[in-house]
Design a protein around this motif. Structure first.
Motif, mmCIF file in Angstrom:
data_model
loop_
_atom_site.group_PDB
_atom_site.id
_atom_site.type_symbol
_atom_site.label_atom_id
_atom_site.label_comp_id
_atom_site.label_asym_id
_atom_site.label_seq_id
_atom_site.Cartn_x
_atom_site.Cartn_y
_atom_site.Cartn_z
ATOM 1 N N ARG A 25 0.835 -1.220 0.000
ATOM 2 C CA ARG A 25 0.000 0.000 0.000
ATOM 3 C C ARG A 25 0.859 1.255 0.000
ATOM 4 O O ARG A 25 0.529 2.249 -0.638
ATOM 5 C CB ARG A 25 -0.935 -0.006 1.211
ATOM 6 C CG ARG A 25 -2.179 -0.837 0.980
ATOM 7 C CD ARG A 25 -3.158 -0.735 2.114
ATOM 8 N NE ARG A 25 -4.291 -1.622 1.898
ATOM 9 C CZ ARG A 25 -4.860 -2.368 2.821
ATOM 10 N NH1 ARG A 25 -4.394 -2.347 4.051
ATOM 11 N NH2 ARG A 25 -5.885 -3.137 2.538
ATOM 12 N N TYR A 28 1.996 1.896 -3.499
ATOM 13 C CA TYR A 28 0.995 2.441 -4.420
ATOM 14 C C TYR A 28 0.558 3.847 -4.025
ATOM 15 O O TYR A 28 0.458 4.734 -4.871
ATOM 16 C CB TYR A 28 -0.248 1.542 -4.480
ATOM 17 C CG TYR A 28 0.049 0.087 -4.734
ATOM 18 C CD1 TYR A 28 1.100 -0.283 -5.579
ATOM 19 C CD2 TYR A 28 -0.688 -0.930 -4.144
ATOM 20 C CE1 TYR A 28 1.395 -1.623 -5.816
ATOM 21 C CE2 TYR A 28 -0.407 -2.261 -4.374
ATOM 22 C CZ TYR A 28 0.643 -2.608 -5.205
ATOM 23 O OH TYR A 28 0.934 -3.922 -5.431
ATOM 24 N N GLN A 31 3.289 6.598 -4.298
ATOM 25 C CA GLN A 31 3.914 6.675 -5.626
ATOM 26 C C GLN A 31 5.433 6.514 -5.522
ATOM 27 O O GLN A 31 6.207 7.375 -5.955
ATOM 28 C CB GLN A 31 3.570 8.024 -6.299
ATOM 29 C CG GLN A 31 2.098 8.240 -6.554
ATOM 30 C CD GLN A 31 1.548 7.357 -7.655
ATOM 31 O OE1 GLN A 31 2.186 7.163 -8.679
ATOM 32 N NE2 GLN A 31 0.373 6.795 -7.450
ATOM 33 N N GLN A 233 5.223 -4.615 -9.281
ATOM 34 C CA GLN A 233 4.453 -3.824 -8.320
ATOM 35 C C GLN A 233 3.816 -4.691 -7.226
ATOM 36 O O GLN A 233 3.536 -4.210 -6.141
ATOM 37 C CB GLN A 233 3.354 -3.025 -9.043
ATOM 38 C CG GLN A 233 3.863 -1.921 -9.942
ATOM 39 C CD GLN A 233 4.579 -0.827 -9.166
ATOM 40 O OE1 GLN A 233 4.107 -0.348 -8.147
ATOM 41 N NE2 GLN A 233 5.760 -0.451 -9.625
ATOM 42 N N ARG A 277 -0.921 4.667 -12.577
ATOM 43 C CA ARG A 277 -1.773 5.000 -11.426
ATOM 44 C C ARG A 277 -3.104 4.253 -11.480
ATOM 45 O O ARG A 277 -3.654 3.881 -10.439
ATOM 46 C CB ARG A 277 -2.004 6.515 -11.375
ATOM 47 C CG ARG A 277 -0.748 7.296 -10.987
ATOM 48 C CD ARG A 277 -0.929 8.781 -11.159
ATOM 49 N NE ARG A 277 -1.155 9.143 -12.542
ATOM 50 C CZ ARG A 277 -1.158 10.395 -12.998
ATOM 51 N NH1 ARG A 277 -0.936 11.384 -12.173
ATOM 52 N NH2 ARG A 277 -1.378 10.665 -14.270
ATOM 53 N N HIS A 280 -2.373 0.907 -10.236
ATOM 54 C CA HIS A 280 -2.249 0.945 -8.770
ATOM 55 C C HIS A 280 -3.623 0.866 -8.098
ATOM 56 O O HIS A 280 -3.783 0.193 -7.078
ATOM 57 C CB HIS A 280 -1.547 2.235 -8.339
ATOM 58 C CG HIS A 280 -0.059 2.168 -8.509
ATOM 59 N ND1 HIS A 280 0.757 3.264 -8.391
ATOM 60 C CD2 HIS A 280 0.771 1.125 -8.799
ATOM 61 C CE1 HIS A 280 2.017 2.897 -8.598
ATOM 62 N NE2 HIS A 280 2.047 1.615 -8.846
#
Length: 434
Positions: A25, A28, A31, A233, A277, A280
């Protein structure tokens, strides 16, 4: 001793899940910058060299980073600044000023923010300046070192650069670019914008002071690289406290990448937007489905989350309509098909609806006309139908032309999910015409 160490490095499943969610978390939501920017290596070198010449050699520059939203303009700039400021001498000497066109809506607000970021509020005090240029020149003069022979380099970053072009007389842009052309103070002006025609927005005097250097970013990576980003990611770092959990987790992520369902979901995202994004957002919601009883991400979790993210708002409204309102929507669908998308009025819809009731002898759907009008008006309030002209006159509302704002696929999707929908209604909707 080794047994004790092994015990310490093995956490409970609940602790592992909690720790994994915290790490991912943070990745994400904050950033977190990648170790190296991907797909923009040449642009990275170009920008780094430009800013290094300002920071180290005191050479003034101006440059625009142009690219669509989500292409990585901010990521590129932050990665360059991170590498630049790793050198202790540069970090101690260079000053950074970040401005954003959405926040600094006029030059007065921008100048106030420049003063704050340069920590020169005490120096300015209650001084009154004749012009914007005089004020900015005073600020930069105040940054000169003790012997007043050399100035500290200042890097100005202007996010949403095109919005600064809307300021009165473009005073801020003119003065910053004018200073970057002169040899008095080492200044680098870096603009970030998603408008390709940004130079056309600049006044002639501003344009003449700009170096016309532009760094273009395009989301040029392919689907295979997008899959690599997805795996990267979601993977846990090597220093994760529980090595066995991290290994199992990362193996599961690799197998997910080879799953056909996951690949289809990722392709849908890749073709609609390459913005990391938006990926994410998908991963954050998927991560929330990981629990102690389900300690790994499954393909079904990703599929369900993507459905939530890409849910059609109008299709969701259709799910909440009454049977009468749904029947009116189907009648409109048939009218749209018959008249090739031309607008229709309530009277036409009502006639179409009556034909269906007479054909199927539906006593449960035999509503009085005022009730049907109310249902029709409710659909208009929900903006599922749109009037083609101004507000209707009361005695003419039955003949006001309207247009249906949902397509056939949305209607059929709503009917499939509608609880206890009569079979006749489904068949009527599926038939070519009413």
């Amino acid at each position: 001793m080794s047994k004790r160490k092994l015990k310490e490095s093995t956490l409970s499943v609940g602790d592992c899940v909690s720790k994994a969610q915290t790490i991912l978390r943070e990745r994400y939501c904050h950033q977190k910058l990648p170790e190296k920017p991907f797909g923009v290596e040449s642009q990275y070198k170009h920008l780094l060299e430009l800013l290094r010449r300002t920071a180290v050699h005191g050479e003034s520059n101006s440059v625009l980073i142009v690219g669509p939203r989500g292409a990585g303009k901010t990521m590129l700039l932050k990665c360059v600044l991170r590498e630049l400021l790793e050198v202790k001498q540069v970090k101690e000497n260079v000053l950074l000023v970040h401005l954003n066109g959405l926040l600094q809506t006029d030059d007065r607000v921008a100048l106030k923010d420049i003063t704050r970021q340069l920590h020169l509020e005490n120096v300015v005090g209650d001084k009154v300046f004749g012009s914007f240029a005089e004020n900015l020149a005073f600020l930069l003069e105040a940054l000169k070192k003790g012997d007043r022979s050399s100035s500290r380099p200042v890097l100005f970053t202007l996010d949403e650069f095109d919005l600064f072009a809307q300021h009165k007389n473009q005073t801020l842009l003119y003065n910053l670019l004018d200073i970057s052309q002169s040899a008095q103070t080492p200044v680098a002006v870096v603009g970030l914008t998603c408008r390709l025609d940004v130079l056309e927005l600049l006044e002639k005097r501003v344009k003449s002071r700009f170096s016309h250097r532009q760094i273009h970013l395009l989301s040029s990576f392919g689907f295979s690289q997008y899959k690599e980003i997805f795996a990267q990611q979601l993977s846990l770092p090597e220093d994760f406290p529980d090595k066995s959990f991290a290994e199992e987790w990362n193996e599961n992520i690799q197998s997910l990448c080879e799953d056909k369902t996951v690949e289809d979901v990722l392709k849908k995202y890749f073709h609609s937007s390459k913005d990391i994004r938006s990926l994410h957002m998908l991963l954050i919601l998927t991560l929330s489905r990981v629990t102690v009883s389900n300690p790994a991400i499954r393909a079904a979790d990703l599929l369900e989350t993507s459905r939530l993210c890409t849910a059609d708002s109008k299709a969701n409204i259709l799910h909440g309509l009454s049977i009468l309102e749904l029947c009116l929507i189907i009648a409109m669908k048939h009218l749209s098909d018959i008249y090739d998308g031309e607008p229709f009025n309530f009277q036409m819809v009502h006639n179409e609806f009556k034909k269906f009731i007479q054909r199927k002898a539906h006593s449960i759907l035999n509503f009085e006309k005022p009730v049907v009008i109310k249902a029709f008006e409710h659909l208009q309030q929900l903006e599922l139908i749109k009037p083609m002209d101004g507000p209707s006159v009361k005695n003419q509302r039955e003949y006001q032309l309207v247009k249906l704002m949902v397509d056939n696929s949305q209607i059929m999707d709503a009917l499939q999910k509608y609880p206890q929908c009569p079979t006749d209604v489904k068949q009527w909707a599926a038939s070519a015409f009413g």
